[in-house]
Design a protein around this motif. Structure first.
Motif, PDB file in Angstrom:
ATOM      1  N   GLN A   2      -7.417  31.954  58.910  1.00 34.00           N
ATOM      2  CA  GLN A   2      -7.507  29.454  59.988  1.00 34.00           C
ATOM      3  C   GLN A   2      -8.749  29.363  59.167  1.00 34.00           C
ATOM      4  O   GLN A   2      -8.954  28.391  58.402  1.00 34.00           O
ATOM      5  CB  GLN A   2      -8.092  30.583  61.182  1.00 34.00           C
ATOM      6  CG  GLN A   2      -6.128  29.788  61.604  1.00 34.00           C
ATOM      7  CD  GLN A   2      -6.693  29.722  63.692  1.00 34.00           C
ATOM      8  OE1 GLN A   2      -7.712  30.560  63.917  1.00 34.00           O
ATOM      9  NE2 GLN A   2      -6.371  28.932  64.329  1.00 34.00           N
ATOM     10  N   SER A   3      -9.454  30.866  59.284  1.00 37.80           N
ATOM     11  CA  SER A   3     -11.512  30.023  58.456  1.00 37.80           C
ATOM     12  C   SER A   3     -11.201  29.922  57.031  1.00 37.80           C
ATOM     13  O   SER A   3     -12.212  29.351  56.738  1.00 37.80           O
ATOM     14  CB  SER A   3     -12.490  31.898  58.632  1.00 37.80           C
ATOM     15  OG  SER A   3     -12.303  32.250  57.597  1.00 37.80           O
ATOM     16  N   ILE A   4      -9.847  30.504  55.946  1.00 35.61           N
ATOM     17  CA  ILE A   4      -9.720  29.493  55.000  1.00 35.61           C
ATOM     18  C   ILE A   4      -9.214  28.627  54.327  1.00 35.61           C
ATOM     19  O   ILE A   4      -8.511  28.044  53.605  1.00 35.61           O
ATOM     20  CB  ILE A   4      -9.507  30.770  53.732  1.00 35.61           C
ATOM     21  CG1 ILE A   4      -8.343  31.215  54.256  1.00 35.61           C
ATOM     22  CG2 ILE A   4     -10.453  31.805  53.043  1.00 35.61           C
ATOM     23  CD1 ILE A   4      -7.964  32.294  53.672  1.00 35.61           C
ATOM     24  N   GLY A   5      -8.436  27.752  56.249  1.00 34.98           N
ATOM     25  CA  GLY A   5      -8.100  26.650  55.828  1.00 34.98           C
ATOM     26  C   GLY A   5      -6.714  27.138  56.155  1.00 34.98           C
ATOM     27  O   GLY A   5      -6.111  25.600  55.766  1.00 34.98           O
TER      28      GLY A   5
END
Lengths: 308, 260
Positions: free
Chosen positions: A193-196
């Motif tokens: 999620q943190s890299i989209g």
């Protein structure tokens, strides 16, 4: 010799079908860490949808067998996409970051729901899918062995379809950015999620893919044995396959399926007479049990080591 | 120094966060200016990671808002944050362990990949060009972080210090405007810490990336940060240049304990 080869070949063909069902398990487990108990129900649901759609298309006067099957397949695929979307919306999205066991229980619920829904929409009789596969066996290697080998053409085509599907899937997983995203989500939700990487879309995609795999499996099993409730229990036969091959490995699902298919047939023929037969029914489970004792991660699975 | 510290890019206003009865953050406000290195420090349990997780959208604060480039949000969404140009690294490594170093960093490019799935699978035309273009960018990052030799190694097999670099590399692959680093030097030896400091300074200097960094080791932070926020028990007890913070009596007592 000819007889042995014939048994072996029959086992390989049956194994290919187990592999196809096992593949559905592996796909979902790889991409979301969920053991999807509902895979068998999805096979049944997909097969029912396809059988009824093709029946309906036939009745509406569409003559061409190929066209009927193609359209019915596409329609059933759309139905499976809808199922995937609804499952993501109503079940998985509510359970992000929950324990694996919780998700497993949720898929158990989905199993019963799908089995019920499938039969109430599409009916609970025995239907047939006719994809025009030649039923007559052919003789091969007549010059090599006395009597030759009988090969079931239907099995041969089924194996070919399964092989194509596997090749496509590994291409998808290894070579596309979506495949890479799927593998990333499998490893770590939060980091992905943190890299989209949008978790929700990835889940829909993977359930769609598993739905199509279930559809192909349902179509082949259905055309061999007819579409009926017992298709849902095919999943139970595929369970030992994933234990053998490893839950995280696509090649593992294939080879596991082949080993179990061959093992069942050979043991039935050669060991059966000594114990009074019926080995085919329990052989796979005993093999799986042995594997759990000796090599719990399966042949190709990732060994999980927790550092304390 | 070539970089020029600009206007406020990220503004955190009155953030409060609690888990059940435990107050993790109370009424925290601070701002981050473009191109600066901004540190958040504090003893263990001060709420540093919670703060970062609020900015990154992992946690939703009960009160307060976050303004990023003029847009104000009451809570951030992890995916949306990435789209807006904020990348992060993790305190406890969260790499994709089964994948190679190259693939891990490539996942960071995912947002920027546009071409059709089918075309990608058969490596056709525009998809092929796109893949090559992204690959080139990723190779630059690999060179930058000096991990060329480990390109094809599954990250799970790399030593800890190198895994931390891969984590940084994956975040850099997003070409972020703001980089959030959660204890990038935790558990490293002196040499590894120096390397990591150098990478952070270079990223900031060469790409102009704004860096927000959490650390509980004060000495490291003081050397590389422009401004420092100090948290203790979920409250802000200091904010300013490293020198100001170092001489702040409240900060000294939080770190050394009050004299009796």
């Amino acid at each position: 010799m000819g007889f042995f080869l014939e048994t072996l070949l029959g086992g390989l063909m049956a194994g290919m079908l187990y592999s196809l069902v096992a593949l559905g398990f592996v796909l979902i487990f790889k991409a979301s860490g969920v053991f999807n108990f509902a895979q068998g129900a999805m096979v049944l649901f997909a097969a029912l949808a396809m059988a009824r759609f093709s029946e309906w298309l036939n009745a509406s006067g569409l003559g061409n067998l190929w066209l009927v099957n193609l359209i019915a397949f596409a329609m059933a695929a759309v139905v499976m996409f809808c199922v995937a979307w609804v499952i993501e919306r109503l079940v998985l999205r509510q359970l992000v970051n929950q324990e694996g066991t919780t998700l497993l229980m949720a898929t158990l619920g989905i199993t019963y729901f799908l089995e019920g829904l499938g039969q109430s929409i599409f009916g609970s009789d025995i239907y047939k899918i006719d994809i025009g596969m030649p039923k007559e066996p052919v003789m091969a290697f007549e010059s090599t062995f006395p009597g030759g080998i009988l090969i079931n053409q239907e099995d041969l085509i089924a194996a070919l379809i399964a092989a194509c599907l596997v090749a496509l899937l590994s291409l998808f997983f290894q070579k596309t950015s979506t495949g890479r995203a799927l593998r990333a989500v499998a490893d770590d939700h939060q980091a992905a999620q943190s890299i989209g990487i949008p978790l929700n879309r990835i889940w829909v995609i993977v359930w769609c893919v598993a739905g199509v795999v279930a559809l192909v499996a349902g179509m082949i099993w259905g055309s061999k044995l007819g579409v009926q409730f017992s298709l849902a229990t095919v999943a139970l036969r595929a369970l030992p396959v994933v234990i053998l091959g490893g839950l995280t490995s696509v090649p593992g699902a294939i080879i596991g399926g082949l080993i179990i298919g061959v093992g069942e047939k050979l043991s039935e023929v050669y060991l059966g007479p000594y114990v009074g037969g019926g080995i085919e029914i329990w052989f796979a489970y005993v093999l799986a049990l042995l594997f759990l004792l000796v090599r719990p991660q399966g042949l190709f699975g990732e060994k999980i080591i927790d550092r304390v | 120094m070539s970089r020029q510290i600009g206007d406020v890019i990220l503004n955190v206003q009155n953030i409060s966060l609690s888990f059940g009865g435990v107050k993790a953050l109370s009424d925290i406000s601070f701002d981050v200016r473009e191109h600066e290195i901004r540190a958040i420090i504090g003893p263990n349990g001060a709420g540093k990671s919670s703060m970062l997780n609020c900015i990154n959208g992992v946690y939703t604060p009960q009160q307060g808002s976050i303004t990023f480039r003029g847009q104000t949000f009451s809570h951030m969404d992890s995916h949306q944050v990435a789209v807006m140009g904020v990348a992060r690294t993790f305190q406890n490594l969260a790499l994709f362990k089964g994948m190679s170093v190259l693939d891990n960093i490539m996942t960071g490019r995912n947002l920027r990949m546009k071409s059709n799935l089918l075309l990608q699978a058969i490596r056709f035309g525009p998809a092929e060009r796109e893949e090559i273009e992204h690959r080139r960018k990723v190779e630059e990052i690999i060179d930058f972080l000096e991990i060329q030799a480990y390109r094809k190694t599954p990250v799970g097999q790399l030593p800890y210090g190198l895994q931390k670099r891969v984590d940084l590399g994956r975040a850099l692959a997003l070409e972020p405007q703001v980089l959030l680093l959660d204890e990038p030097m935790a558990g490293m030896n002196v040499e590894e810490k120096q390397d990591m400091c150098r990478f952070i300074l270079d990223v900031n200097d060469e790409f102009g990336t704004t860096v927000v960094l959490i650390e509980h080791d004060m000495s490291v932070v003081m050397d590389i940060s422009d401004r420092v926020v100090v948290l203790d028990y979920g409250k802000k007890i200091g904010d300013g240049t490293p020198d100001e913070v170092r001489n702040n009596p409240e900060v000294i007592s939080a770190y050394l304990g009050t004299g009796h």
